[in-house]
Every structure is written in structure tokens, then in C-alpha cells.
Design a protein around this motif. Structure first.
Motif, PDB file in Angstrom:
ATOM      1  N   ASP A 149       0.812  -1.256   0.080  1.00  0.00           N
ATOM      2  CA  ASP A 149      -0.019  -0.070  -0.174  1.00  0.00           C
ATOM      3  C   ASP A 149       0.853   1.194   0.152  1.00  0.00           C
ATOM      4  OD1 ASP A 149      -2.499  -1.263   1.985  1.00  0.00           O
ATOM      5  OD2 ASP A 149      -2.289  -1.479  -0.173  1.00  0.00           O
ATOM      6  N   ASP A 209       2.137   1.840  -3.575  1.00  0.00           N
ATOM      7  CA  ASP A 209       1.006   2.308  -4.478  1.00  0.00           C
ATOM      8  C   ASP A 209       0.793   3.576  -4.267  1.00  0.00           C
ATOM      9  OD1 ASP A 209       0.772  -0.523  -5.346  1.00  0.00           O
ATOM     10  OD2 ASP A 209      -1.095  -0.804  -4.126  1.00  0.00           O
ATOM     11  N   ALA A 210       0.979   3.999  -3.131  1.00  0.00           N
ATOM     12  CA  ALA A 210       0.854   5.406  -2.804  1.00  0.00           C
ATOM     13  C   ALA A 210       1.860   6.602  -3.322  1.00  0.00           C
ATOM     14  CB  ALA A 210       0.645   5.693  -1.306  1.00  0.00           C
ATOM     15  N   PRO A 267       4.003   8.350  -5.729  1.00  0.00           N
ATOM     16  CA  PRO A 267       3.724   8.957  -7.098  1.00  0.00           C
ATOM     17  C   PRO A 267       4.409   8.249  -8.319  1.00  0.00           C
ATOM     18  CG  PRO A 267       4.100  10.828  -5.505  1.00  0.00           C
ATOM     19  CD  PRO A 267       4.530   9.458  -4.932  1.00  0.00           C
ATOM     20  N   SER A 276       1.774   5.802  -8.520  1.00  0.00           N
ATOM     21  CA  SER A 276       0.475   6.211  -8.834  1.00  0.00           C
ATOM     22  C   SER A 276       0.153   6.996  -9.900  1.00  0.00           C
ATOM     23  CB  SER A 276       0.084   6.927  -7.386  1.00  0.00           C
ATOM     24  OG  SER A 276       0.718   8.249  -7.165  1.00  0.00           O
ATOM     25  N   ARG A 281      -0.714   4.550 -12.881  1.00  0.00           N
ATOM     26  CA  ARG A 281      -1.986   4.086 -12.679  1.00  0.00           C
ATOM     27  C   ARG A 281      -3.363   5.035 -12.912  1.00  0.00           C
ATOM     28  NH1 ARG A 281      -1.374  -0.458  -8.014  1.00  0.00           N
ATOM     29  NH2 ARG A 281      -3.580  -0.851  -8.773  1.00  0.00           N
ATOM     30  N   TYR A 282      -2.813   6.281 -12.449  1.00  0.00           N
ATOM     31  CA  TYR A 282      -3.850   7.485 -12.481  1.00  0.00           C
ATOM     32  C   TYR A 282      -4.126   7.458 -14.156  1.00  0.00           C
ATOM     33  CZ  TYR A 282      -5.561  12.335 -13.364  1.00  0.00           C
ATOM     34  OH  TYR A 282      -5.966  13.301 -13.869  1.00  0.00           O
ATOM     35  N   TYR A 285      -6.202   4.871 -15.253  1.00  0.00           N
ATOM     36  CA  TYR A 285      -7.726   5.108 -14.901  1.00  0.00           C
ATOM     37  C   TYR A 285      -8.543   6.344 -15.470  1.00  0.00           C
ATOM     38  CZ  TYR A 285     -11.221   7.694 -11.655  1.00  0.00           C
ATOM     39  OH  TYR A 285     -12.378   8.296 -10.994  1.00  0.00           O
ATOM     40  N   LEU A 288      -4.809  14.117 -10.331  1.00  0.00           N
ATOM     41  CA  LEU A 288      -3.995  13.407  -9.154  1.00  0.00           C
ATOM     42  C   LEU A 288      -3.618  14.639  -8.497  1.00  0.00           C
ATOM     43  CD1 LEU A 288      -3.029  10.454  -8.453  1.00  0.00           C
ATOM     44  CD2 LEU A 288      -0.895  11.036  -9.748  1.00  0.00           C
ATOM     45  N   ARG A 328      -2.782  14.971  -4.073  1.00  0.00           N
ATOM     46  CA  ARG A 328      -1.687  14.895  -3.562  1.00  0.00           C
ATOM     47  C   ARG A 328      -0.941  16.215  -3.020  1.00  0.00           C
ATOM     48  NH1 ARG A 328       1.771  14.597  -7.452  1.00  0.00           N
ATOM     49  NH2 ARG A 328       3.632  14.466  -5.815  1.00  0.00           N
TER      50      ARG A 328
END
Length: 301
Positions: free
Chosen positions: A44, A47-48, A50, A53, A56-57, A60, A220, A224
Motif C-alpha cells: 500500500d 502504491d501511494a 507518485p 500512482s 496508474r492514474y 484510470y 492526481l 496529492r
């Protein structure tokens, strides 16, 4: 990817690339994983970060493009499921850029006929590409192109341009090999520094402040916060995530990030470690130049 949008603007060129077929092998229920609680907590944190993420963003926001192809009767056939829906149409990956979706895979132009292309007709073709345009009130202005390894579909959105014009522009660039990011020195450096990956997020010659924003789909950076020395002054960037899938879970993840900065605002190595890697304890390499950085991190090592 083109060096300029169809209608140039200060937003530069935005692009994503997603391996939908491999992503389809992921298990949506993380509880089925056999990782221990400590492994779950560690992942986790990764994954957080940047560097993980951001790509992955990109995947998405790319998922929302499906709503821009609903007026194409073959749209759902292009998205990978449990194998191809129709002989002659099989997609592996997809690229989104400048108002078009580029599906990469294996295609037979003869499969695009009958009900599959109801409301469309062939309007142009050469030895490698066939272009279709809308012929009725519902499909007017829409367009797509088919070759053996790609299908280019113009997004039906609020643009001032007909989708078929955007398709023509992309096909023209691909055919003659001009005005492409990869053919510039900086563009080649970005792609060479990051390599191939299953999720990619990129922007080229961006003139704004929010390098991670995509109009209409949130940002994103909203999540952040601002004042990030790694993303605030980026002119061009590619951030990607390469991985394999085993038993429905991402494994062997390699995150890579390459960026070119404007106004002498290149971040320091310590700023990159804090703001891009987020303090995760993973094997990584950071290279900082006068106007650019490249970073790679082995997430699952």
C-alpha cells in the motif's frame, strides 16, 4: 505520438498507453491474495508513491474514453475480454492521444463490415490502411482507420473538430514518419529512459502548472496537494509502470519516470526521493541533469 495537437495550444500533447489485455488478468478482489498483512501494508505504501500512482492514474482516466466511442457499433469488440469477440479483431493495448484512441493488436479489415460497421463506409485506403467515415445522421463526422496491427478511432466528444479529421491527421503522421515526439532529441530521450510498460502517462511541451490534470476527469495533483518540486515545472514527462501478472496479482513491478524541466527548476536528488518515491524503501536509481531527471524503482524487490 504527435509533437503538436491537431489545434496547437499551451496544453501541449497528452498521452496514455495501457495494456488492457494484461490488466484484465488482475484479480479485482485483493482479499484473495495470499500476502501477509505486513506485505499488504508495504505494498500500500508503494502504491501511494507518485512514481507508481501517476501511471496508474493514467490507466484510470483512460478508462473513461469508452464513453467517447459509444456511437461506433464495433466499440465493445475492441476492448479485450475472455479472448476476441470476433475473428479478425483482437486487441492487446491501447494508446490515447489528441482526440483519438489507437488500439494495437491483430486486425483483419474484412472483419469491419456488415453490422460491425453499420453507418460507415470506406472513404480512403492505401496498401496498409483503410479509412472509414460516417454515412448517416448518427455517424456523421465520425471516422476510424484499420491496418493489420492497429485501429485508430476518433473520439466523439465536445471537440470543435470532426473525429474523422483527427484520424486522418494521425494516420498521415504515422505513414510518413513526421512530426512525432519520438523523432525529436528530447522525445527520444524520454522514451529511451522509460522503455516499454503496461501503463504509461505522458505530456509533451506542456505550458501549464498542473502536469497531472486531465480536463473533466479530476487531477492526481488535487489528491496529492500542490507545491511539489518534482511536478510543478515539468515541460515534458513520461511516467510508466511495467509489471507481470501471477494469479491475478501484479508482480515484478518496475516504475520509471523521466522529465524535462523549464525555467531551471530541476529538482534535487533529495527532493526526487521525497516527493516522487515517497520515502518507500525499494531499490532505485536517480539521475539528475541540468534540465532533466530520470528515475527507476523496483517496487517488488
Amino acid at each position: 505520438m504527435p509533437t503538436e495537437r491537431y489545434e496547437p495550444s499551451g496544453d501541449g500533447v497528452f498521452f496514455t498507453h495501457v495494456d488492457w489485455k494484461l490488466i484484465g488478468e488482475l484479480n479485482g478482489d485483493e482479499s484473495t491474495s495470499e500476502r501477509s498483512r505486513s506485505d499488504q501494508s508495504s505494498e500500500d505504501d508503494a502504491d501511494a508513491a507518485p512514481i507508481v500512482s501517476i501511471p496508474r492514474y493514467g490507466a484510470y482516466v483512460t478508462s473513461y474514453t469508452y464513453y467517447g466511442v459509444l456511437r461506433y457499433p464495433f466499440a465493445e469488440l475492441l476492448y479485450p475480454q475472455e479472448g476476441p469477440y470476433l475473428d479478425g479483431i483482437e486487441t492487446q493495448t491501447m494508446t490515447w492521444t489528441d482526440g483519438v484512441l489507437i488500439f494495437h493488436g491483430t486486425y483483419d479489415v474484412d472483419a469491419f463490415g456488415g453490422d460491425v460497421t453499420d453507418g460507415f463506409a470506406r472513404v480512403d485506403e492505401n496498401e496498409t490502411v483503410t479509412i472509414f467515415g460516417g454515412t448517416d445522421a448518427i455517424t456523421h463526422g465520425l471516422g476510424f482507420a484499420v491496418s493489420e496491427d492497429a485501429v485508430v478511432v476518433g473520439l466523439d466528444d465536445d471537440s470543435d473538430h470532426d473525429p474523422i479529421d483527427l484520424v486522418d491527421a494521425i494516420v498521415d503522421r504515422s505513414g510518413v514518419g513526421r512530426d512525432r515526439i519520438v523523432d525529436t532529441d528530447d522525445g527520444r530521450w524520454l522514451f529511451d529512459s522509460t522503455g516499454d510498460a503496461q501503463m504509461q502517462y505522458g505530456r509533451w511541451q506542456y505550458g501549464g502548472d498542473d502536469i497531472l490534470g486531465v480536463g473533466g476527469n479530476g487531477s492526481l495533483e488535487d489528491e496529492r496537494g500542490s507545491d511539489d518540486p518534482v511536478t510543478d515545472s515539468i515541460e515534458s514527462v513520461i511516467s510508466n509502470l511495467a509489471f507481470a501478472v501471477e494469479e491475478g496479482t501484479m508482480v515484478d513491478r518496475l516504475a520509471r519516470f523521466a522529465a524535462i524541466y523549464r525555467d531551471d527548476d530541476t529538482p534535487s536528488e533529495s527532493e526526487v526521493r521525497e516527493h516522487l518515491l515517497g520515502g518507500i524503501d525499494r531499490p532505485h536509481r536517480i539521475d539528475v541533469g541540468s534540465d532533466r531527471i530520470s528515475v527507476r524503482a523496483s517496487i517488488d524487490a
